[in-house]
Design a protein around this motif. Structure first.
Motif, PDB file in Angstrom:
ATOM      1  N   ALA A  91    -126.672 -97.613  73.861  1.00 21.43           N
ATOM      2  CA  ALA A  91    -125.278 -97.259  74.104  1.00 21.43           C
ATOM      3  C   ALA A  91    -124.633 -98.449  74.807  1.00 21.43           C
ATOM      4  CB  ALA A  91    -125.163 -96.014  74.970  1.00 21.43           C
ATOM      5  N   ILE A  92    -123.367 -98.640  74.505  1.00 25.84           N
ATOM      6  CA  ILE A  92    -122.594 -99.721  75.097  1.00 25.84           C
ATOM      7  C   ILE A  92    -121.538 -99.113  76.020  1.00 25.84           C
ATOM      8  CG2 ILE A  92    -120.981-101.627  74.631  1.00 25.84           C
ATOM      9  CD1 ILE A  92    -123.820-102.233  73.691  1.00 25.84           C
ATOM     10  N   ALA A  93    -121.431 -99.669  77.220  1.00 26.53           N
ATOM     11  CA  ALA A  93    -120.387 -99.260  78.162  1.00 26.53           C
ATOM     12  C   ALA A  93    -119.306-100.328  78.120  1.00 26.53           C
ATOM     13  CB  ALA A  93    -120.960 -99.138  79.567  1.00 26.53           C
ATOM     14  N   GLU A  94    -118.077 -99.875  77.960  1.00 27.40           N
ATOM     15  CA  GLU A  94    -116.954-100.805  77.904  1.00 27.40           C
ATOM     16  C   GLU A  94    -116.035-100.620  79.102  1.00 27.40           C
ATOM     17  OE1 GLU A  94    -115.052-100.083  74.156  1.00 27.40           O
ATOM     18  OE2 GLU A  94    -116.547-101.242  73.054  1.00 27.40           O
ATOM     19  N   ARG A  95    -115.461-101.733  79.524  1.00 25.90           N
ATOM     20  CA  ARG A  95    -114.442-101.759  80.570  1.00 25.90           C
ATOM     21  C   ARG A  95    -113.299-102.585  80.052  1.00 25.90           C
ATOM     22  NH1 ARG A  95    -115.048-104.370  85.894  1.00 25.90           N
ATOM     23  NH2 ARG A  95    -113.390-103.221  86.837  1.00 25.90           N
ATOM     24  N   ASP A  96    -112.124-102.005  80.042  1.00 32.45           N
ATOM     25  CA  ASP A  96    -110.946-102.701  79.513  1.00 32.45           C
ATOM     26  C   ASP A  96    -111.178-103.186  78.085  1.00 32.45           C
ATOM     27  OD1 ASP A  96    -109.648-102.352  82.016  1.00 32.45           O
ATOM     28  OD2 ASP A  96    -110.635-104.161  82.779  1.00 32.45           O
ATOM     29  N   GLY A  97    -111.908-102.364  77.294  1.00 28.28           N
ATOM     30  CA  GLY A  97    -112.135-102.676  75.891  1.00 28.28           C
ATOM     31  C   GLY A  97    -113.209-103.708  75.610  1.00 28.28           C
ATOM     32  N   GLU A  98    -113.878-104.192  76.637  1.00 26.03           N
ATOM     33  CA  GLU A  98    -114.917-105.205  76.472  1.00 26.03           C
ATOM     34  C   GLU A  98    -116.276-104.660  76.913  1.00 26.03           C
ATOM     35  OE1 GLU A  98    -114.601-108.282  75.109  1.00 26.03           O
ATOM     36  OE2 GLU A  98    -112.540-107.659  74.669  1.00 26.03           O
ATOM     37  N   PRO A  99    -117.362-105.020  76.206  1.00 22.82           N
ATOM     38  CA  PRO A  99    -118.695-104.588  76.634  1.00 22.82           C
ATOM     39  C   PRO A  99    -118.998-105.087  78.048  1.00 22.82           C
ATOM     40  CG  PRO A  99    -118.773-105.498  74.419  1.00 22.82           C
ATOM     41  CD  PRO A  99    -117.409-105.807  74.975  1.00 22.82           C
ATOM     42  N   ALA A 100    -119.419-104.166  78.903  1.00 24.23           N
ATOM     43  CA  ALA A 100    -119.722-104.517  80.292  1.00 24.23           C
ATOM     44  C   ALA A 100    -121.073-103.967  80.733  1.00 24.23           C
ATOM     45  CB  ALA A 100    -118.617-104.006  81.210  1.00 24.23           C
ATOM     46  N   MET A 159    -124.970-101.751  79.153  1.00 19.92           N
ATOM     47  CA  MET A 159    -125.690-101.081  78.068  1.00 19.92           C
ATOM     48  C   MET A 159    -126.861-100.299  78.631  1.00 19.92           C
ATOM     49  SD  MET A 159    -128.535-103.283  76.350  1.00 19.92           S
ATOM     50  CE  MET A 159    -129.812-104.034  77.351  1.00 19.92           C
ATOM     51  N   ALA A 160    -127.303 -99.359  77.829  1.00 17.48           N
ATOM     52  CA  ALA A 160    -128.558 -98.644  78.073  1.00 17.48           C
ATOM     53  C   ALA A 160    -129.326 -98.665  76.767  1.00 17.48           C
ATOM     54  CB  ALA A 160    -128.290 -97.214  78.513  1.00 17.48           C
ATOM     55  N   LEU A 161    -130.616 -98.871  76.852  1.00 16.88           N
ATOM     56  CA  LEU A 161    -131.489 -98.864  75.682  1.00 16.88           C
ATOM     57  C   LEU A 161    -132.656 -97.946  76.012  1.00 16.88           C
ATOM     58  CD1 LEU A 161    -132.211-101.854  73.478  1.00 16.88           C
ATOM     59  CD2 LEU A 161    -134.051-100.278  73.995  1.00 16.88           C
ATOM     60  N   TRP A 162    -132.942 -96.977  75.138  1.00 15.77           N
ATOM     61  CA  TRP A 162    -133.938 -95.963  75.431  1.00 15.77           C
ATOM     62  C   TRP A 162    -134.705 -95.549  74.191  1.00 15.77           C
ATOM     63  CZ3 TRP A 162    -128.842 -95.017  74.605  1.00 15.77           C
ATOM     64  CH2 TRP A 162    -128.507 -94.022  73.690  1.00 15.77           C
ATOM     65  N   PHE A 163    -135.779 -94.803  74.422  1.00 13.98           N
ATOM     66  CA  PHE A 163    -136.552 -94.198  73.335  1.00 13.98           C
ATOM     67  C   PHE A 163    -137.085 -92.870  73.823  1.00 13.98           C
ATOM     68  CE2 PHE A 163    -139.310 -97.164  75.603  1.00 13.98           C
ATOM     69  CZ  PHE A 163    -140.422 -96.392  75.895  1.00 13.98           C
ATOM     70  N   PHE A 164    -137.608 -92.094  72.907  1.00 12.68           N
ATOM     71  CA  PHE A 164    -138.168 -90.795  73.258  1.00 12.68           C
ATOM     72  C   PHE A 164    -139.683 -90.901  73.367  1.00 12.68           C
ATOM     73  CE2 PHE A 164    -134.132 -89.735  71.213  1.00 12.68           C
ATOM     74  CZ  PHE A 164    -133.555 -88.984  72.226  1.00 12.68           C
ATOM     75  N   LEU A 209    -135.853 -94.610  79.634  1.00 13.75           N
ATOM     76  CA  LEU A 209    -134.866 -95.676  79.709  1.00 13.75           C
ATOM     77  C   LEU A 209    -135.595 -97.002  79.821  1.00 13.75           C
ATOM     78  CD1 LEU A 209    -131.993 -96.797  80.125  1.00 13.75           C
ATOM     79  CD2 LEU A 209    -132.225 -96.195  82.552  1.00 13.75           C
ATOM     80  N   GLU A 210    -135.500 -97.810  78.795  1.00  9.28           N
ATOM     81  CA  GLU A 210    -136.151 -99.121  78.800  1.00  9.28           C
ATOM     82  C   GLU A 210    -135.320-100.142  79.570  1.00  9.28           C
ATOM     83  OE1 GLU A 210    -138.943-102.092  78.078  1.00  9.28           O
ATOM     84  OE2 GLU A 210    -139.124 -99.938  77.864  1.00  9.28           O
ATOM     85  N   ASP A 211    -134.022-100.177  79.294  1.00 13.97           N
ATOM     86  CA  ASP A 211    -133.149-101.130  79.971  1.00 13.97           C
ATOM     87  C   ASP A 211    -131.812-100.491  80.317  1.00 13.97           C
ATOM     88  OD1 ASP A 211    -134.838-103.358  79.917  1.00 13.97           O
ATOM     89  OD2 ASP A 211    -134.064-104.072  77.998  1.00 13.97           O
ATOM     90  N   TYR A 264    -124.509 -90.367  81.000  1.00 17.12           N
ATOM     91  CA  TYR A 264    -124.504 -90.302  79.536  1.00 17.12           C
ATOM     92  C   TYR A 264    -125.918 -90.020  79.021  1.00 17.12           C
ATOM     93  CZ  TYR A 264    -124.019 -92.006  74.705  1.00 17.12           C
ATOM     94  OH  TYR A 264    -124.039 -92.129  73.337  1.00 17.12           O
ATOM     95  N   LEU A 265    -126.898 -90.764  79.546  1.00 21.76           N
ATOM     96  CA  LEU A 265    -128.277 -90.587  79.092  1.00 21.76           C
ATOM     97  C   LEU A 265    -128.855 -89.242  79.515  1.00 21.76           C
ATOM     98  CD1 LEU A 265    -129.838 -94.109  79.489  1.00 21.76           C
ATOM     99  CD2 LEU A 265    -129.136 -92.941  77.417  1.00 21.76           C
ATOM    100  N   ALA A 266    -128.476 -88.754  80.677  1.00 23.65           N
ATOM    101  CA  ALA A 266    -128.927 -87.416  81.074  1.00 23.65           C
ATOM    102  C   ALA A 266    -128.422 -86.393  80.060  1.00 23.65           C
ATOM    103  CB  ALA A 266    -128.427 -87.085  82.479  1.00 23.65           C
ATOM    104  N   GLY A 267    -127.193 -86.562  79.588  1.00 22.81           N
ATOM    105  CA  GLY A 267    -126.661 -85.686  78.553  1.00 22.81           C
ATOM    106  C   GLY A 267    -127.410 -85.824  77.242  1.00 22.81           C
ATOM    107  N   VAL A 268    -127.736 -87.061  76.861  1.00 20.20           N
ATOM    108  CA  VAL A 268    -128.534 -87.286  75.644  1.00 20.20           C
ATOM    109  C   VAL A 268    -129.882 -86.584  75.786  1.00 20.20           C
ATOM    110  CG1 VAL A 268    -129.763 -89.031  74.274  1.00 20.20           C
ATOM    111  CG2 VAL A 268    -127.405 -89.464  75.006  1.00 20.20           C
TER     112      VAL A 268
END
Length: 157
Positions: free
Chosen positions: A51-60, A62-67, A80-82, A101-105
């Motif tokens: 997932a990408i987190a944006e601030r003011d429309g720009e990537p600021a 990320m989270a990278l995960w697996f199950f 959560l890997e990163d 966000y990831l807790a919701g996922v």
């Protein structure tokens, strides 16, 4: 805004991975490529998600995960890997928003737990994770087999 990553985000994800590795004093350990990440995240059998987190429309950030799966609970888990937030976006709530966000996922995916690792010297991250209610699993240690040891264990050297 937090959104699922798309294939066009792979260069940004790769940049964030390198920045995180540099922060963690392990820049020389990054051997991943954009092609490997593209296949891992968007190939026919994804190994991970981002997932990408944006601030003011720009990537600021990320989270990278697996199950993963727990035989003790009988349920899958989210690992959560990163988690990475750019230096200029730290302290703005973006990291907490990514964790939320990831807790919701995790809940939407039927996970019984949400886990990650943190370097023992990273006091700011540990304090941040403590603030969201994460508990330390001090009685567990991570074990890894890779490179020549992995080949030898598989009897393929």
């Amino acid at each position: 805004m937090i959104r699922p990553a798309t294939p066009s985000d792979v260069p940004t994800i790769m940049r964030f991975v390198r920045e995180l590795a540099d922060y963690e004093r392990a820049a020389d350990k990054v051997v991943a490529t954009e092609a490997l990440l593209t296949d891992a995240l968007f190939g026919p059998q994804p190994a991970a998600y981002a997932a990408i987190a944006e601030r003011d429309g720009e990537p600021a950030g990320m989270a990278l995960w697996f199950f993963n799966f727990s035989t003790w609970t009988g349920w899958r888990g989210l690992y959560l890997e990163d988690l990475y937030v750019t230096p200029e976006a730290r302290g703005t709530g973006l990291g907490k928003a990514l964790l939320r966000y990831l807790a919701g996922v995790a809940l939407d995916s039927g996970c019984a737990r949400f886990e990650w690792s943190v370097l023992d010297w990273n006091a700011p991250a540990i304090a941040f994770y403590d603030s969201v209610g994460a508990e330390s699993m001090d009685e567990w240690t991570v074990r890894r087999v890779s490179g020549p040891a992995l080949l030898a264990l598989a009897d393929r050297d």
